[in-house]
Design an enzyme around this catalytic site. Sequence first.
Site, short mmCIF file in Angstrom:
data_model
loop_
_atom_site.label_atom_id
_atom_site.label_comp_id
_atom_site.label_asym_id
_atom_site.label_seq_id
_atom_site.Cartn_x
_atom_site.Cartn_y
_atom_site.Cartn_z
N GLY A 210 -25.07 28.40 28.74
CA GLY A 210 -25.91 29.84 28.19
C GLY A 210 -27.42 28.73 28.44
N ASP B 73 -32.09 36.91 18.30
CA ASP B 73 -30.94 37.24 19.37
C ASP B 73 -29.82 38.05 19.35
OD1 ASP B 73 -30.25 36.77 22.23
OD2 ASP B 73 -30.18 34.21 21.98
N LEU C 28 -17.05 24.81 26.70
CA LEU C 28 -16.61 26.30 26.76
C LEU C 28 -17.23 27.50 27.04
CD1 LEU C 28 -15.78 25.98 22.12
CD2 LEU C 28 -14.45 25.61 24.05
N GLY C 29 -18.96 26.82 27.52
CA GLY C 29 -19.53 27.75 27.61
C GLY C 29 -21.10 27.03 28.45
N LYS D 54 -23.00 22.31 20.65
CA LYS D 54 -23.81 22.73 21.33
C LYS D 54 -25.32 21.72 21.71
CE LYS D 54 -25.34 27.20 22.21
NZ LYS D 54 -26.19 29.22 21.74
N GLY E 26 -28.52 26.57 25.85
CA GLY E 26 -27.40 24.96 25.79
C GLY E 26 -26.31 25.46 26.22
N VAL E 27 -25.42 24.10 26.66
CA VAL E 27 -24.03 23.83 26.65
C VAL E 27 -23.03 24.23 25.39
CG1 VAL E 27 -22.45 22.90 28.63
CG2 VAL E 27 -24.57 23.27 29.32
N VAL E 28 -21.80 24.89 25.42
CA VAL E 28 -21.19 24.52 24.09
C VAL E 28 -19.82 24.02 25.15
CG1 VAL E 28 -20.01 25.70 22.29
CG2 VAL E 28 -21.96 26.87 23.67
#
Length: 916
Positions: free
Chosen positions: A671, A784, A668-669, A689, A674-676
């Site tokens: 950052g 955040d 999905l994405g 995640k 981490g990676v989702v």
Amino acid sequence: MKGGGFYQNQYLVPNVYFGNSSPVIAPIGGNALNNNNNNNNNNNNNGNNNNGININISNFQHQQHQIHQQHFGGLSPNMNQNHIIQHISHHQHQQAQQIQIIQNNNQPQPQQHQIQHQQQQQQQIQQQIQQQQIQQQQIQQQQIQQQQQQQIQQQQQQSKMNFIRGHHQRNSSFDEFSLSDVSVGSFKDMGWEEIYFCYHHFTQMDEGKGYLKSFQQLIRYITGLYPDISPSPNSQFLFSLGLLYPNALPQVQSPNMILSLTLKQMIETYSYTKSMVYSGSGSGGGNSGSGGGNSGSGGSSGNGTSGSGGSNNGSTIIINNTNLNNINNNNNTNNNNTNNINIPSTPPILRSLANGASSTNINIRKFSPQQACHIIDVFNSVKDNKTGGVSTLKLSLFGADASLLPLTTLPFHEFVQYIGLNIIPFENLFKPPPPPSSQLQSSPPIESQHLFLSEIDELTNNNQNNQNNNQQQQQYQQQQHHQQQQQQYQQQPQPQPQPQHQPFIYFEDTSNNNSPLDGNFNNSFGLFNNNNVVNHSPLGNNILNNIQQFNNQNNNQNNNNNNNNNNNNNNNNNNNNNNNNNNNNNNNNNHNNNNHNNNNNNNNQNNIFNHNQNQNNHLINNHSPNQYNNQGNILKNSGSVVEPPSQQQQYFSDIEISFSELKISSKLGEGTFGVVYKGLWRGSSVAIKQIKINEDVNNQVLEEFRKELTILSRLRHPNIVLLMAACTAPPNLCFITEYLPGGSLYDALHSKKIKMNMQLYKKLAIQIAQGMNYLHLSGVIHRDIKSLNLLLDEHMNVKICDFGLSKLKSKSTEMTKSIGSPIWMSPELLMGEDYTEKVDVYAFGIILWELGTGELPYSGLDSVQLALAVTTKSLRPPIPNAWPYQLSHLIQACWHQDPLKRPSFTEILNLLNEIP
């Protein structure tokens, strides 16, 4: 040449036809004579001969005269000139009259004119009729189009209704995403008190038929569920019933209409109505009217339908925390004071949490309406029809720890309370094959409480009863110990490892908008160790193995009973004979600190009662090792104190899973943290995640991470993304949350370019503020907050994600000293100073500006320039002049340079409601 030719042509009578071609002679004088002669010719002469001769002669002469007239054109040659002139003038006059008659015949008559007028009117009427027919056809076509549109709207509404009915399936995937859809209400989880009152009031109203048949019964049922709310929320309840079950109520409603409402419908409707009755907090927490404010059996607050003893009935049903009900009253012995509480839109339990009550450590499980129906179904399938309760021995089928249960028959309110306390694991509940006559709604009285109340004065054999109970409990414990030894012996020489308690963290959750209370009370499993229990879902495929295991257990118990020469049976008989006296003694001494009879010494420091060297028939239930005052959970006819769980199990046994349970489907994405991925976990779509960590992550950091996960997993709010599970074994360090197909608010604002209006603006702002207010009241600082961490569901509702996990974020591979994104970061975070929860308030002010403009602030500045301008020059984005003054003032207050001057989210919610 014959005479009279001119006259013959000039004096013919026109338009007269006599049957021959000879011209008609114009009438002249002597017509009377001629007529007489003609008549005479036709007469029979009966006179003498002389007269007859004369007649014949005259006739002959007349015939001769006619002959002469014919030869001269109808004019007698003997006529003089005057006669001729008169004859001509007379004939001209007749001819003029005939011409006049002809002209009159050619002119239209009045009757013909009327006929023509009527014909014209008829033609006009026919034209009007045709026009009306055309208009009617057009109207019919319009009606057909409207009906088609209505059918389309009904289909759309039906699809929304289907979504609402399946709204409890939080992780269901949806093919369509609409930014304009608006959800109406949601299911709310229920406490054991609410389940009991829904069940109890239904059995009081259904007359043993298993359904409510009249509108009067329905209204009384609603009133019984909300005794402390005046007037009762009848309209909200009926509206929810119509949403969930469109055909449950007739279209034409009247007080005399016939209904057929089942208990399942009532429970689901009650759960859905909570989101409307307690809409002020947005959470729909506990309902004091359905258990929260009634601590007696059937309502000791005075408004219950079956309770009549007031606070004297407190030993029968003990609410989990009496102080939660008596918010402004420290006297636990008088539950009638709950009626004096003014019930606003916020539930009383949530108000007590906001007032700083020490109830945050209570671990009380809540259930979805489907789970509540399953509990009732299981109870009705195993209960004794004579007593209306469930024998304690039968509870071993469900993996219950018998040492924590009283050796009596449990009525429904105790049965569901033990499940709420997780003494009876909900995941092990299953429905045995019922007899043909049993039904879910066919329920005899769920408790034989009147037996205890009717003999409240018989207190003569208390000492003997206590001795019998002690002997019975000792023998039962010996049997359990012998059984455990036998099982351990059978497992040698290769002992099996103790099965880890992995309960159902997320079973058929019915709400996309969960209560904030769930963070403190919900899904707190693993409180008690049970070495001989294998947990299964009631809907799983391992029920047969579970039954077989407990059948073996029962066989061992039967053998032990035989070895004891029926001593246990004798003790059971004694206990049954003296059961009334025991309960009466408990009722009288429920709130008397000096008159309690205890089986075991009370070693709990948190006991609200002051027991010293006495014996107690109550179960003091404290779930957490943390100390707290004025917290008690007391059950009837119990004889031991629940030991707190171990530290290791308390922290992460409920949330930690194996990475092998996850199925990753797509990315999905990605950052800095981490990676989702999108994946599947236990059949549900989830967001996974995976965390980026350094190699220096040691056991201490992982332990802190597990503790933090445990806290975050208990957070329940409609605007907080649900943290469902986590993998805490490196390198597969990840956590699992609910999957939201709507994407982030960042994408909606900057990629999809949604059309913002004030209504949608206020909705999003209020939902973000509600979620942040809940986090701050729960002791969690996000640090955040940004539009990338605000996710949207199918109906444009906001949920906050990526909160907490501070210990692990500090070890992330790409994180700097300052945690967060510079655009939304406060000056104290950018400078690396100490910070408070007001850093989230600053970020919220930036989000309010971003929502209104649809743009990102500080365009053209890099991170260093932005940080210097924000910290040293107090740079802020420009607020448009057209915005309301209240909104501009709120944004400026949120991003104030001084954190102490920034408002709290409680104040922000009040200010948002004032914006026009």
